[in-house]
Design an enzyme around this catalytic site. Structure first.
Site, short mmCIF file in Angstrom:
data_model
loop_
_atom_site.label_atom_id
_atom_site.label_comp_id
_atom_site.label_asym_id
_atom_site.label_seq_id
_atom_site.Cartn_x
_atom_site.Cartn_y
_atom_site.Cartn_z
N ASN A 93 0.79 -1.23 0.00
CA ASN A 93 0.00 0.00 0.00
C ASN A 93 0.83 1.28 0.00
O ASN A 93 0.42 2.28 -0.60
CB ASN A 93 -0.91 0.04 1.24
CG ASN A 93 -2.03 -0.99 1.17
OD1 ASN A 93 -2.45 -1.37 0.08
ND2 ASN A 93 -2.50 -1.44 2.32
N HIS A 195 -6.49 -5.18 -14.23
CA HIS A 195 -5.29 -4.53 -14.75
C HIS A 195 -5.47 -4.09 -16.21
O HIS A 195 -4.49 -3.77 -16.88
CB HIS A 195 -4.06 -5.43 -14.58
CG HIS A 195 -3.64 -5.59 -13.15
ND1 HIS A 195 -2.69 -6.48 -12.72
CD2 HIS A 195 -4.07 -4.96 -12.01
CE1 HIS A 195 -2.53 -6.40 -11.41
NE2 HIS A 195 -3.37 -5.48 -10.95
C1 HEM Z 1 -3.48 -11.18 -8.85
C2 HEM Z 1 -2.69 -10.55 -8.02
C3 HEM Z 1 -2.40 -9.08 -8.12
C4 HEM Z 1 -1.17 -8.52 -8.04
C5 HEM Z 1 0.15 -9.25 -7.84
C6 HEM Z 1 -1.34 -7.10 -8.21
C7 HEM Z 1 -0.32 -6.17 -8.18
C8 HEM Z 1 -0.45 -4.85 -8.53
C9 HEM Z 1 0.64 -3.91 -8.59
C10 HEM Z 1 2.10 -4.22 -8.25
C11 HEM Z 1 0.14 -2.72 -9.00
C12 HEM Z 1 0.91 -1.43 -9.24
C13 HEM Z 1 0.94 -0.60 -7.97
C14 HEM Z 1 1.88 0.58 -8.09
O1 HEM Z 1 2.95 0.42 -8.66
O2 HEM Z 1 1.52 1.68 -7.62
C15 HEM Z 1 -1.26 -2.91 -9.22
C16 HEM Z 1 -2.13 -1.92 -9.65
C17 HEM Z 1 -3.48 -2.11 -9.79
N1 HEM Z 1 -4.21 -3.21 -9.38
FE1 HEM Z 1 -3.45 -5.02 -8.93
N2 HEM Z 1 -2.67 -6.83 -8.39
C18 HEM Z 1 -3.36 -8.01 -8.34
C19 HEM Z 1 -4.73 -8.15 -8.42
C20 HEM Z 1 -5.62 -7.12 -8.56
C21 HEM Z 1 -7.05 -7.23 -8.41
C22 HEM Z 1 -7.78 -8.52 -8.04
C23 HEM Z 1 -7.57 -6.00 -8.65
C24 HEM Z 1 -9.00 -5.56 -8.60
C25 HEM Z 1 -10.05 -6.35 -8.73
C26 HEM Z 1 -6.46 -5.12 -8.95
C27 HEM Z 1 -6.58 -3.81 -9.34
C28 HEM Z 1 -5.52 -2.99 -9.66
C29 HEM Z 1 -5.66 -1.69 -10.31
C30 HEM Z 1 -6.95 -1.12 -10.85
C31 HEM Z 1 -4.39 -1.13 -10.38
C32 HEM Z 1 -4.00 0.25 -10.92
C33 HEM Z 1 -4.13 1.26 -9.78
C34 HEM Z 1 -3.84 2.70 -10.16
O3 HEM Z 1 -3.54 3.02 -11.30
O4 HEM Z 1 -3.92 3.53 -9.23
N3 HEM Z 1 -5.30 -5.83 -8.86
N4 HEM Z 1 -1.60 -4.21 -8.90
#
Ligand code: HEM
Ligand SMILES: *[C@@H]1O[C@H](CO)[C@@H](O)[C@H](O)[C@H]1NC(C)=O
Ligand SMILES: *[C@@H]1O[C@H](CO)[C@@H](O)[C@H](O)[C@H]1NC(C)=O
Length: 323
Positions: A93, A195
């Site tokens: 976070n 994503h």
């Molecule tokens: C499957 C395992 C998942 C991993 C390992 C993961 C990991 C990540 C990581 C590393 C980021 C980038 C954060 C940053 O650099 O600031 C990210 C962004 C994001 N994740 Fe995931 N995530 C996962 C699942 C999910 C799920 C289940 C959701 C929603 C249902 C989700 C929604 C998002 C969204 C929308 C972003 C972009 C946020 C932004 O632009 O502010 N992710 N995630």
């Protein structure tokens, strides 16, 4: 005297309506108590996305980070106090959680319209996630959100560190993580479709673009400018779905087919070995209806994880602190 009596009546009514006898989430939860709640939340989300398209992604991620840590109970929103260490400083976070001011804005608007705090912060997160998805993806991605969650009076930084999957996880680690939350392989592949919107920081994909082999070489080198190998640029951004970063669609899956997933964890869903996960990625890449159907079902399932209902927990007055 009259105003004092009015005060008492309002207070007594508020006490009555905030302690429902049933303990099941239902889409109609606020229909009688505050029919304006959902339209107001949508309009604040709409405005926030109009100001910045990425906000839809950030709000969707907040709901995920809430639900995966001791259930969808608004715990992610609590600020640190001398007595409570919140989840905001946990590794998944810190420096990446966004949209907290929009949640504050929604909470203020909804409490004002309802004339008292009846909508929980946990429900606000679930509704804002649904609204973000349908605003950025269209009506195909709209679904009924189940409501009636209540807010936690505790948070856990340790649980946030251990329950949110990191981007370097292998497929089997991702699957175990989802299974530990009662979710299955299809939920993993469908929910990762989130994503299709939003951005990630260099520190989360550096190892992938310099060390992974399951990556398109031109795609990798095109990212190396924004994400230097050894030093600096840790917070530089790249789109999780380069084709359409602020459109909720299926191009995230098409990118995986050509080894252009930004995160290692994303590409783990498609290895080209013909497994069950590969087949779902292929299906979703060419069938938006199948993706929408499964994504929506998995969002409802995720939104049901370990919720507080009935008279457990509370309805927070301020999403950042317990009452
Ligand atoms: C499957 C395992 C998942 C991993 C390992 C993961 C990991 C990540 C990581 C590393 C980021 C980038 C954060 C940053 O650099 O600031 C990210 C962004 C994001 N994740 Fe995931 N995530 C996962 C699942 C999910 C799920 C289940 C959701 C929603 C249902 C989700 C929604 C998002 C969204 C929308 C972003 C972009 C946020 C932004 O632009 O502010 N992710 N995630
Ligand atoms: C912390 O807990 C103590 C004892 O329960 C209480 O008196 C104090 O008001 C609390 N402080 C905050 C900032 O919540
Ligand atoms: C690539 O992998 C090596 C060996 O595990 C590691 O030492 C190095 O830091 C990695 N490079 C990047 C850019 O992550």
């Amino acid at each position: 005297m009259a105003s004092c009596l009015q005060y008492f009546i309002v207070f007594a009514m508020a006490t009555l309506v905030t302690i429902p006898s049933h303990a099941q989430l239902t889409p109609e939860f606020y229909d009688k108590v505050c029919p304006q709640a959902l339209p107001i939340i949508e309009s604040v989300v709409q405005r926030a996305i109009f100001r910045e398209r990425r906000m839809g992604a950030s709000l969707l991620r907040l709901h995920f980070h809430d639900c995966f840590v001791n259930g969808c109970d608004g715990s992610v929103l609590l600020d640190d106090t001398p007595n409570l260490t919140g989840e905001k400083s946990a590794l998944p976070n810190i420096g990446s959680l966004r949209g907290l001011e929009v949640i504050d804005e929604i909470k203020a608007a909804v409490d004002k319209a309802c004339k008292r705090p009846v909508v929980s912060c946990a429900d606000i997160l679930a509704i804002a996630a649904r609204d973000s998805v349908s605003i950025l993806g269209g009506s195909l991605y709209w679904y009924k959100v189940l409501l009636g969650r209540r807010d936690a009076t505790t948070a856990s930084k340790d649980a946030a560190n251990s329950n949110l999957p990191p981007p370097f996880f292998t497929f089997s680690q991702l699957l175990s993580s989802f299974q530990s939350h009662g979710l299955d392989l299809k939920d993993l592949v469908a929910l990762s479709g989130a994503h299709t919107i939003g951005f990630a920081q260099c520190s989360t994909f550096r190892n992938r673009i310099y060390n992974d082999t399951n990556i398109d070489p031109n795609f990798a080198s095109s990212l190396q400018g924004t994400c230097p190998r050894s030093s600096g640029g840790d917070s530089n951004l790249a789109a999780l779905d380069r084709a359409t970063p602020s459109r909720f669609d299926t191009s995230f899956y098409s990118a995986l087919l050509s080894k252009k997933g930004l995160l290692h964890s994303d590409q783990e869903l498609f290895k080209g070995d013909g497994g069950e996960s590969d087949n779902l990625v292929k299906l979703y890449s060419k069938n938006p209806f199948a993706f929408a159907r499964d994504f929506k079902a998995s969002m409802v399932k995720m939104g049901n994880m370990k919720t507080l209902t009935g008279s457990v927990g509370e309805i927070r007055n301020n999403c950042r602190r317990i009452n």
